[in-house]
Design an enzyme around this catalytic site. Structure first.
Site, PDB file in Angstrom:
ATOM      1  CG  PHE A 120       5.414  10.109  -2.916  1.00  0.00           C
ATOM      2  CD1 PHE A 120       5.000   9.824  -4.211  1.00  0.00           C
ATOM      3  CD2 PHE A 120       4.778   9.480  -1.861  1.00  0.00           C
ATOM      4  CE1 PHE A 120       3.968   8.920  -4.446  1.00  0.00           C
ATOM      5  CE2 PHE A 120       3.750   8.571  -2.094  1.00  0.00           C
ATOM      6  CZ  PHE A 120       3.338   8.302  -3.391  1.00  0.00           C
ATOM      7  CG  ASP A 142       9.401  12.379   4.331  1.00  0.00           C
ATOM      8  OD1 ASP A 142       9.919  11.246   4.274  1.00  0.00           O
ATOM      9  OD2 ASP A 142       8.413  12.709   3.658  1.00  0.00           O
ATOM     10  CG  HIS A 179      13.835   9.441  -0.500  1.00  0.00           C
ATOM     11  ND1 HIS A 179      13.772  10.554  -1.317  1.00  0.00           N
ATOM     12  CD2 HIS A 179      12.626   8.855  -0.606  1.00  0.00           C
ATOM     13  CE1 HIS A 179      12.586  10.647  -1.876  1.00  0.00           C
ATOM     14  NE2 HIS A 179      11.862   9.624  -1.449  1.00  0.00           N
ATOM     15  CD  GLN A 227       7.299   1.645  -2.546  1.00  0.00           C
ATOM     16  OE1 GLN A 227       8.415   2.154  -2.500  1.00  0.00           O
ATOM     17  NE2 GLN A 227       6.786   1.159  -3.669  1.00  0.00           N
ATOM     18  CE  LYS A 237      10.367   5.392  -0.181  1.00  0.00           C
ATOM     19  NZ  LYS A 237       9.218   5.075  -1.040  1.00  0.00           N
ATOM     20  NE  ARG A 272      -6.456  -4.132  24.687  1.00  0.00           N
ATOM     21  CZ  ARG A 272      -6.882  -5.332  24.330  1.00  0.00           C
ATOM     22  NH1 ARG A 272      -6.866  -5.672  23.040  1.00  0.00           N
ATOM     23  NH2 ARG A 272      -7.323  -6.192  25.228  1.00  0.00           N
ATOM     24  CE1 TYR A 297     -10.448  -6.350  23.726  1.00  0.00           C
ATOM     25  CE2 TYR A 297     -11.698  -7.221  25.582  1.00  0.00           C
ATOM     26  CZ  TYR A 297     -10.998  -7.412  24.399  1.00  0.00           C
ATOM     27  OH  TYR A 297     -10.837  -8.673  23.914  1.00  0.00           O
ATOM     28  NE  ARG A 341      -1.621  -4.367  16.741  1.00  0.00           N
ATOM     29  CZ  ARG A 341      -2.902  -4.098  17.014  1.00  0.00           C
ATOM     30  NH1 ARG A 341      -3.211  -3.086  17.806  1.00  0.00           N
ATOM     31  NH2 ARG A 341      -3.872  -4.834  16.491  1.00  0.00           N
TER      32      ARG A 341
END
Length: 386
Positions: free
Chosen positions: A88, A159, A162, A185, A188, A217, A224, A234
């Site tokens: 993919f 990767d 899968h 996703q 999956k 951060r 900040y 996140r």
């Protein structure tokens, strides 16, 4: 003559009261993002433990997982990443999106995993990562890749989109000493609709990734004082709560898929013209994200028409991935200094597989044995009609 009954497959995604309980738990804790809640932290610990890794970082999706992993591994402008040509496109785009050049290499015609000799031939002084994809949950040759990494000094990034729960010679993904990226996703093996995770073998990489996934951060910053350039990757608390439930269900599903693939691959192998995806005895836990097979010699347009017939007959069938270099997107940015024809010439197996491969969604492998027999019969009829 009576018409053949249609096979029945479980719906996907699967969920029950475990997910419902988790969502309510996340809702009622009163903090819905990872810096104040407990679900993401808990999921990271559980996911890391499940894969035998020291650290896991949950992120927004699998593509971001790859991008973040590559970035903390030193990939960026002026560098190269070796990727399998049959995958993919996120595998290549993750490198290209952060300014690197993606260098596609050929894959094995039986397993569809990266050809390690081809990867070795592609290493240059600019190579910063080698990215095998564990295609359909079958782990790539991690022994050969480990040797290549040791010989060249180029790290491996798995990767593992899968491959949740996969093993190589008894070792889980997180026990192989490399960074690994996952996707959650919708299709999956475990899912919250979207989501991703990265496993890290050491705390330095993990901390660097944590900063970059949270806008640079630090966790305890109140003023900040962003330390590095980053972005917001996140994962939210609701997705993490769902993924915790999905992870608990995964081992039983994996065992069932493994049993069912043994049957389906035997049935498909008996169909004239059909060659199921091969295996590797060293990959002693294949998660079977896809049930893949080839029709060697079939023209791409005939393969596509075959897929349409399978879908019309009730199968969740798909054409195999297009070679990454045969998309306009690949050439937009971060492409190697080659022509399409030159890349294709050194990727003959990818050229063939991209034209003749078909895959079925893994929920097929959660069905009853009779439904798999019906599936094989439908495929046999469709192939005979080509």
């Amino acid at each position: 003559m009576n018409a053949r009954p249609a096979p029945e497959f479980p719906k996907w995604p699967q969920y029950d009261d475990d997910e419902r309980t988790g969502l309510v738990r996340a809702l009622e804790q009163g903090q819905w993002w990872r810096m104040g809640g407990e679900e993401v932290d808990s999921f990271e610990r559980e996911f890391a433990d499940f894969h035998g890794a020291p650290h896991a970082l949950a992120v927004t999706n699998g593509t971001h997982a790859l991008e973040l992993a590559l970035q903390v591994m030193g990939v960026g402008p002026g560098t190269e990443v070796i990727v399998p040509a049959f995958t993919f496109i996120s595998s290549s785009q993750a490198a290209q999106r952060i300014g690197a050049v993606a260098v596609p290499v050929d894959v094995d015609p039986d397993t569809y995993n990266i050809d390690v000799a081809a990867a070795a031939a592609a290493v240059t002084p600019r190579t910063r990562a080698i990215m095998p994809v564990h295609m359909a949950g079958l782990m790539a040759d991690m022994d050969a890749l480990g040797k290549l990494s040791a010989d060249t000094g180029v790290p491996v990034l798995q990767d593992a989109a899968h491959a949740q729960g996969a093993r190589w010679q008894g070792k889980r993904v997180g026990e192989l000493g490399t960074v690994a990226a996952f996707s959650f996703q919708n299709g999956k093996l475990m899912t919250a609709g979207e989501g991703g995770a990265v496993l890290f073998p050491d705390s330095d990489l993990f901390e660097a990734a944590f900063l970059r996934h949270s806008c640079g951060r630090p966790r305890t910053d109140r003023h900040y004082l962003h330390q590095v350039s980053g972005t917001n990757m996140r994962l939210n608390e609701f997705s993490a709560a769902v993924l915790r439930a999905q992870l608990r269900r995964l081992p039983a599903q994996t065992a069932l898929r493994d049993q069912r693939w043994a049957l389906l691959s035997r049935l498909l192998g008996a169909v004239d013209g059909v060659v199921p995806q091969g295996g590797d005895v060293r990959a002693d836990q294949n998660t079977h994200y896809m049930a893949m097979f080839r029709l060697p010699g079939i023209a791409e347009e005939d393969r596509n028409a075959l897929v349409d017939r399978l879908v019309d007959a009730g199968l969740p069938a798909f054409a195999g991935f297009r070679a990454v270099y045969r998309t306009d997107a690949f050439w937009e940015v971060g492409a190697p200094d080659e022509t399409l024809e030159q890349v294709a010439e050194r990727c003959p197996n990818t050229e063939a597989i991209s034209s003749d491969c078909v895959w079925l969604h893994h929920r097929v492998l959660l069905a009853a044995e009779r439904d798999l027999e019906l599936t094989a019969e439908i495929i046999a009829d469709a192939v005979a009609a080509v």
